[in-house]
Design an enzyme around this catalytic site. Structure first.
Site, mmCIF file in Angstrom:
data_model
loop_
_atom_site.group_PDB
_atom_site.id
_atom_site.type_symbol
_atom_site.label_atom_id
_atom_site.label_comp_id
_atom_site.label_asym_id
_atom_site.label_seq_id
_atom_site.Cartn_x
_atom_site.Cartn_y
_atom_site.Cartn_z
ATOM 1 N N HIS A 123 0.839 -1.207 0.000
ATOM 2 C CA HIS A 123 0.000 0.000 0.000
ATOM 3 C C HIS A 123 0.868 1.248 0.000
ATOM 4 C CE1 HIS A 123 0.440 0.465 4.444
ATOM 5 N NE2 HIS A 123 0.330 -0.841 4.477
ATOM 6 N N ASP A 125 -0.141 4.199 1.161
ATOM 7 C CA ASP A 125 -0.405 5.124 2.263
ATOM 8 C C ASP A 125 0.383 4.751 3.516
ATOM 9 O OD1 ASP A 125 -2.146 2.822 2.311
ATOM 10 O OD2 ASP A 125 -3.238 3.749 3.965
ATOM 11 N N ASP A 158 6.626 -0.057 6.631
ATOM 12 C CA ASP A 158 5.189 -0.312 6.422
ATOM 13 C C ASP A 158 4.637 0.686 5.430
ATOM 14 O OD1 ASP A 158 2.577 -1.052 6.601
ATOM 15 O OD2 ASP A 158 2.264 -0.356 8.647
ATOM 16 N N GLU A 192 -5.016 1.471 2.953
ATOM 17 C CA GLU A 192 -5.003 0.244 3.761
ATOM 18 C C GLU A 192 -5.052 0.571 5.244
ATOM 19 O OE1 GLU A 192 -3.417 -3.176 6.020
ATOM 20 O OE2 GLU A 192 -2.637 -1.145 5.956
ATOM 21 N N GLU A 193 -4.354 1.621 5.635
ATOM 22 C CA GLU A 193 -4.220 1.932 7.064
ATOM 23 C C GLU A 193 -5.545 2.339 7.706
ATOM 24 O OE1 GLU A 193 -1.805 1.151 8.746
ATOM 25 O OE2 GLU A 193 0.030 1.247 7.575
ATOM 26 N N ASP A 218 1.036 -10.155 -0.203
ATOM 27 C CA ASP A 218 0.890 -8.815 0.367
ATOM 28 C C ASP A 218 1.723 -8.748 1.644
ATOM 29 O OD1 ASP A 218 -0.034 -6.219 0.752
ATOM 30 O OD2 ASP A 218 -1.998 -6.815 1.528
ATOM 31 N N HIS A 462 4.642 1.982 12.770
ATOM 32 C CA HIS A 462 3.650 2.892 13.378
ATOM 33 C C HIS A 462 4.235 3.615 14.596
ATOM 34 C CE1 HIS A 462 -0.240 1.117 11.472
ATOM 35 N NE2 HIS A 462 0.802 0.959 10.677
HETATM 36 ZN ZN LIG Z 1 0.918 -1.923 6.202
#
Ligand SMILES: [Zn+2]
Length: 495
Positions: A123, A125, A158, A192-193, A218, A462
């Site tokens: 992803h 984002d 990520d 996705e987030e 993925d 994150h």
């Molecule tokens: Zn992710």
């Protein structure tokens, strides 16, 4: 004396039985790696090239928002423009479609259109960086700084790294005049987030074209270095399923009134008792849910773990207690219950007319939204307490992807080759990914990034100081350079 001999003999017999089962259990995890002959030269790579690419995209703040009108169009557009510049061959050869405004869908036509395509996902984002922690970052979160052997910033782990690794791999395959036999699809979602709509619409789009995918990769697990207790060396964990998600809103309505003359129970009391009853009756622990993982890891597991998992008939109770004692491992063997919101009452001397609570459940594969609701009803056993799912949030646990197939074995073979003999093992992911939606068009959906992570690395996801080493990214590129060739070929089952 004879009794003693009989007892010793029985004990020896039991020990032999346990031992034999242990050996057989470890053997059953042995997967024969598929052989593969590459038709293109081995990849010679200057690690700074993908590092610079990753740095470029990290500097673009493609943060996704639950309210999609807050997504900054210019950022996503800029990301797309940079990709076009950095990967000229990809953009010359593959067709590119924009789905749901910003999700990217690339199609690399294979030589044999009769074969089902394979898909590689990531992803675009990222999550924002917490403004309270900015001073703790060694380099700012959107600097994309390349320093000390790392690329720094949001998305390096990520999961812009996977998007860049796939694109760099394909750019190099194209340079070497490679064309896969099987069509290769790239799907890079944009939300996705926030569990957005990008991937949903991509899947719908593919469905409309009548496309079923042979396999999908993925983000998800990775190569864990010393994180799983009792496991020596590298363990490559491949997500083969995701837990389901359900939030139930509980409601108790009662007659109001003055608190000087309360009824025996108030709405708050009734609701609290219901929640308490729920928590006192956890969902059953199913050791079987982690058995495939421990089978996969058994070659590098501590002997005591090997023995225990190979002999569930004897040790199931001990294992269950051990796994249930830690929230992380407990979550992987049962449906969890987490009361997260509670409201009730308006004034200290008024009996509440209404009390409400939300309880979040993460559903283990094998159970369902309906079976969870049924159990909740039985446990609470109180007609005064009503409940219903919070609209728009629930999803069933995903199907479990096949591991007895060539696609999975190719992953395992490359994990062994690239990561020092790392063993591979399937597991159930506790959180959700975009890949969930792809289970509608493929029975082989894997969630995995070919990247070594230790405890410190994981904290960056994150969190603060998200970073990826320049070398780790180069390995990812090489891994995908190989995997795309392997997954892109015809298989025996296709004949
Ligand atoms: Zn992710």
């Amino acid at each position: 004396m004879t009794y003693a001999i009989i007892i010793v003999a029985l004990l020896l017999l039991a020990a032999a039985f346990i031992l034999i089962r242990t050996v057989m259990f470890a053997r059953s995890s042995d997967q024969a790696y598929p052989t593969f002959e590459s038709s293109v030269p081995e990849l010679e790579l200057d690690p700074l090239i993908p590092a610079t690419h990753l740095s470029t995209v990290v500097q673009i703040e493609t943060i996704s928002h639950e309210d999609s009108t807050k997504n900054v169009a210019a950022h996503f557009r800029e990301l797309h423009a940079r990709l076009e510049e950095m990967y000229p061959l990809v953009h010359k050869t593959l067709t590119r479609e924009l789905i749901d405004n910003y999700s990217l869908l690339y199609t690399w036509k294979g030589r044999n259109p009769a074969l089902e395509p394979v898909a590689f996902m990531a992803h675009q984002d990222v999550v924002p960086a917490d403004s309270h922690t900015l001073d703790q970052w060694t380099y700012p979160p959107f600097s994309g700084k390349i320093a000390d052997g790392y690329i720094w910033g949001r998305g390096t782990q990520d999961i812009k790294c996977q998007m860049i690794a796939v694109l760099d791999a394909i750019e190099n395959l194209l340079k070497n005049k490679f064309q896969p036999e099987r069509t290769v699809i790239l799907a890079f979602g944009h939300d996705e987030e926030v569990l957005g709509t990008g991937a949903v619409k991509v899947v719908k789009h593919l469905q409309e074209k009548g496309i079923h995918l042979q396999a999908v990769l993925d983000e998800g697990g990775c190569v864990y270095d010393g994180i799983i207790p009792g496991i020596k060396g590298y363990a490559a964990t491949i997500g083969v399923a995701e837990k389901g998600y359900l939030s139930l809103r509980f409601k108790v309505e009662a007659k109001g009134g003055h608190s000087s003359t309360p009824t025996r129970e108030t709405a708050i009391g009734i609701l609290c008792r219901a929640i308490d009853r729920l928590q006192a009756h956890p969902f059953p622990y199913r050791v079987k849910a982690v058995l495939p993982m421990f089978k996969g890891l058994s070659p590098v597991a501590a002997p005591v773990m090997q023995i225990a998992f190979a002999n569930l008939w004897l040790f199931r109770g001990i294992i269950r207690r051990r796994l249930a004692s830690d929230p992380e491992t407990a979550a992987s063997i049962h449906t969890t219950i987490a009361p997260t919101i509670i409201h009730g009452g308006v004034k200290d001397n008024v009996l509440p007319g209404l009390a409400e609570a939300v309880v979040n459940f993460r559903i283990l594969p094998g159970e369902s939204i309906a079976s969870v609701c049924e159990r909740v009803r039985k446990i609470i056993d109180d007609e005064r307490v009503s409940f219903e799912p919070v609209a728009g949030t629930s999803r069933e646990p995903s199907p479990v992807s096949d591991t007895d197939c060539t696609n999975y074995r190719h992953l395992a073979a490359l994990n062994d080759e690239f990561f020092n003999g790392a063993v591979s093992a399937p597991y159930v992911m506790l959180g959700g990914t975009d890949a969930y939606h792809f289970t509608e068009i493929s029975s082989r959906v894997y969630r995995y990034s070919p990247c070594v992570m230790n405890k410190e690395d994981l904290e960056g996801v994150h969190g603060i100081n998200e970073r990826l080493s320049v070398d780790a990214l180069a390995i990812m590129v090489k891994y995908f350079y190989n995997l795309i060739q392997r997954w892109g070929t015809k298989e025996e089952s296709d004949y």
